[in-house]
Design a protein around this motif. Structure first.
Motif, mmCIF file in Angstrom:
data_model
loop_
_atom_site.group_PDB
_atom_site.id
_atom_site.type_symbol
_atom_site.label_atom_id
_atom_site.label_comp_id
_atom_site.label_asym_id
_atom_site.label_seq_id
_atom_site.Cartn_x
_atom_site.Cartn_y
_atom_site.Cartn_z
ATOM 1 N N ARG A 55 -29.338 -23.004 36.327
ATOM 2 C CA ARG A 55 -30.304 -21.943 36.646
ATOM 3 C C ARG A 55 -30.092 -21.417 38.062
ATOM 4 N NH1 ARG A 55 -36.223 -23.086 33.904
ATOM 5 N NH2 ARG A 55 -35.448 -23.661 31.864
ATOM 6 N N CYS A 56 -29.796 -22.319 39.004
ATOM 7 C CA CYS A 56 -29.546 -21.869 40.380
ATOM 8 C C CYS A 56 -28.336 -20.936 40.427
ATOM 9 C CB CYS A 56 -29.332 -23.065 41.305
ATOM 10 S SG CYS A 56 -30.856 -23.939 41.693
ATOM 11 N N VAL A 57 -27.290 -21.291 39.698
ATOM 12 C CA VAL A 57 -26.084 -20.464 39.668
ATOM 13 C C VAL A 57 -26.402 -19.103 39.053
ATOM 14 C CG1 VAL A 57 -23.795 -20.205 38.635
ATOM 15 C CG2 VAL A 57 -24.484 -22.404 39.605
ATOM 16 N N ALA A 58 -27.215 -19.105 37.996
ATOM 17 C CA ALA A 58 -27.529 -17.865 37.283
ATOM 18 C C ALA A 58 -28.638 -17.059 37.965
ATOM 19 C CB ALA A 58 -27.932 -18.203 35.844
ATOM 20 N N GLY A 59 -29.258 -17.631 39.000
ATOM 21 C CA GLY A 59 -30.329 -16.908 39.680
ATOM 22 C C GLY A 59 -31.643 -16.928 38.928
ATOM 23 N N TRP A 166 -28.366 -20.911 46.108
ATOM 24 C CA TRP A 166 -29.442 -19.933 45.933
ATOM 25 C C TRP A 166 -29.681 -19.174 47.226
ATOM 26 C CZ3 TRP A 166 -32.409 -19.064 41.469
ATOM 27 C CH2 TRP A 166 -33.484 -18.183 41.647
ATOM 28 N N GLN A 167 -29.256 -17.909 47.279
ATOM 29 C CA GLN A 167 -29.617 -17.124 48.472
ATOM 30 C C GLN A 167 -30.210 -15.816 47.983
ATOM 31 O OE1 GLN A 167 -27.136 -16.794 51.853
ATOM 32 N NE2 GLN A 167 -26.671 -18.966 51.884
ATOM 33 N N ARG A 168 -31.177 -15.926 47.123
ATOM 34 C CA ARG A 168 -31.754 -14.737 46.499
ATOM 35 C C ARG A 168 -33.063 -14.362 47.160
ATOM 36 N NH1 ARG A 168 -28.844 -13.780 41.572
ATOM 37 N NH2 ARG A 168 -27.334 -15.444 41.389
ATOM 38 N N ASP A 169 -33.610 -13.201 46.691
ATOM 39 C CA ASP A 169 -34.804 -12.709 47.366
ATOM 40 C C ASP A 169 -36.102 -13.220 46.744
ATOM 41 O OD1 ASP A 169 -34.585 -11.286 45.055
ATOM 42 O OD2 ASP A 169 -34.275 -9.336 46.010
ATOM 43 N N ILE A 170 -36.003 -14.026 45.705
ATOM 44 C CA ILE A 170 -37.213 -14.618 45.125
ATOM 45 C C ILE A 170 -37.129 -16.135 45.188
ATOM 46 C CG2 ILE A 170 -37.806 -12.696 43.581
ATOM 47 C CD1 ILE A 170 -36.476 -14.407 41.300
ATOM 48 N N CYS A 171 -38.292 -16.760 44.990
ATOM 49 C CA CYS A 171 -38.395 -18.218 45.110
ATOM 50 C C CYS A 171 -37.592 -18.920 44.003
ATOM 51 C CB CYS A 171 -39.865 -18.604 45.030
ATOM 52 S SG CYS A 171 -40.158 -20.360 44.894
ATOM 53 N N PRO A 172 -36.778 -19.925 44.381
ATOM 54 C CA PRO A 172 -35.984 -20.629 43.371
ATOM 55 C C PRO A 172 -36.836 -21.485 42.426
ATOM 56 C CG PRO A 172 -35.751 -21.694 45.503
ATOM 57 C CD PRO A 172 -36.533 -20.436 45.733
ATOM 58 N N ILE A 173 -38.068 -21.741 42.808
ATOM 59 C CA ILE A 173 -38.937 -22.551 41.943
ATOM 60 C C ILE A 173 -39.777 -21.665 41.022
ATOM 61 C CG2 ILE A 173 -40.893 -24.156 41.892
ATOM 62 C CD1 ILE A 173 -38.398 -25.552 42.822
ATOM 63 N N LEU A 202 -32.769 -20.844 51.861
ATOM 64 C CA LEU A 202 -31.927 -20.186 52.854
ATOM 65 C C LEU A 202 -31.664 -18.731 52.458
ATOM 66 C CD1 LEU A 202 -30.292 -20.749 55.435
ATOM 67 C CD2 LEU A 202 -28.365 -21.398 53.962
ATOM 68 N N TYR A 203 -31.655 -17.856 53.456
ATOM 69 C CA TYR A 203 -31.416 -16.441 53.188
ATOM 70 C C TYR A 203 -30.727 -15.839 54.415
ATOM 71 C CZ TYR A 203 -32.328 -11.877 51.086
ATOM 72 O OH TYR A 203 -32.194 -10.645 50.490
ATOM 73 N N PRO A 204 -29.808 -14.873 54.199
ATOM 74 C CA PRO A 204 -29.119 -14.279 55.365
ATOM 75 C C PRO A 204 -30.122 -13.712 56.372
ATOM 76 C CG PRO A 204 -28.117 -13.544 53.306
ATOM 77 C CD PRO A 204 -29.352 -14.293 52.936
ATOM 78 N N ARG A 205 -29.739 -13.784 57.640
ATOM 79 C CA ARG A 205 -30.665 -13.301 58.672
ATOM 80 C C ARG A 205 -30.704 -11.783 58.739
ATOM 81 N NH1 ARG A 205 -30.139 -16.901 64.059
ATOM 82 N NH2 ARG A 205 -30.957 -15.069 65.088
ATOM 83 N N VAL A 206 -29.551 -11.156 58.480
ATOM 84 C CA VAL A 206 -29.517 -9.697 58.584
ATOM 85 C C VAL A 206 -29.506 -9.093 57.182
ATOM 86 C CG1 VAL A 206 -28.372 -7.723 59.662
ATOM 87 C CG2 VAL A 206 -28.255 -9.956 60.749
#
Ligand SMILES: [Zn+2]
Ligand SMILES: [Zn+2]
Length: 276
Positions: A55-59, A166-173, A202-206
């Motif tokens: 699921r983490c890989v698939a987002g 997981w570096q997506r814009d929504i919560c992984p849980i 974790l998410y990119p800073r910029v």
């Protein structure tokens, strides 16, 4: 001291320093004070380590909205508590909060459907039953109604996360949107914090977590005078995000749950500039 007691103690300490925020801080301290353990089931046992990784890989968040175990008896009690506390601590809104409670009691099935919808889309979308003008208040009540159950689920599921994937814009849980961020003590890496279950990732800073904009000309931030907090703003979507910088002295002592409440002046400043 439990984590909840610590959050309440930090809100009370902030109240002593900022009497002008008393109403706001008392409201949130009271909401935490009735935070009760919920029978949230055992979602973790249903997801294997392989499934979690896939699921983490698939987002895909580990907890799909339809899979979230909801105990309606404790949720309706919690809904009522949130309305009563909010009406008491915000006398200016006592009328609307009282109406929400009355509507929920008169139409429990409709309220359940709206709560599910809130879980799916993250906001209340309704033009029925006289609720439209109260959508924002209803979202506030739903958020605080669901929080104990979602936090309990998150606590069980976080060990199954493959966060590096997981570096997506929504919560992984739970799939919720972030409403806060933390810059960590070492390299200042930015972690987003879920507005619903407080999970961090974790998410990119910029990069804007709301629209994905990553051009430096679209993104900027304003640090507070003491350097502990930042207000990130995006010109592309006009959203804002508050952050706490753990590299600054004293910031580490504050829990994120208390920090997001205490920094209400940053919300006010952002909204005054037209950010949402
Ligand atoms: Zn979440
Ligand atoms: Zn944006």
């Amino acid at each position: 001291m439990t984590a909840t007691e610590q959050i309440i103690a930090q809100l009370r300490a902030a109240r002593a320093k900022h009497p002008e925020l008393a109403e706001h801080l008392d409201l949130h301290a009271d909401l935490w004070a009735v935070e009760m353990p919920t029978s949230a089931g055992a979602p973790a046992s249903k997801i294997s380590a392989e499934e979690a990784r896939a699921r983490c890989v698939a987002g895909v968040p580990l907890l799909r909205p339809q899979e979230i175990p909801l105990d309606w008896t404790s949720l309706s009690r919690r809904f009522e508590q949130v309305c009563v506390i909010a009406a008491r601590r915000r006398p200016d809104l006592a009328g609307p909060f009282g109406e929400l409670l009355a509507l929920a009691q008169a139409a429990p099935d409709r309220t359940k459907a709206l709560l599910r919808q809130y879980l799916m889309v993250g906001e209340v979308e309704t033009d029925e039953g006289g609720l439209t003008h109260q959508a924002e208040l209803l979202a506030f009540v739903f958020g605080h109604t669901l929080r104990p159950a979602l936090r309990a689920c998150a606590e069980q599921l976080v060990p199954h996360l493959a966060l590096e994937l997981w570096q997506r814009d929504i919560c992984p849980i739970c799939g919720g949107a972030p409403d806060f961020a933390i810059l960590n003590e070492q390299a200042g890496a930015r972690y987003l914090v879920c507005s619903r279950c407080d999970t961090r990732w974790l998410y990119p800073r910029v990069k804007c977590p709301f629209c994905g904009a990553s051009r430096p000309s679209d993104l900027s931030y304003y640090p507070t005078d003491d350097g502990r907090y930042r207000l990130y703003v995006c010109q592309a979507c006009r959203r804002y995000l508050k952050a706490m910088d753990l590299r600054q002295a004293g910031a580490q002592e504050l829990l994120v749950e208390a920090a997001r409440v205490i920094t209400v002046d940053l919300d006010v400043a952002a909204r005054a500039e037209g950010y949402v």
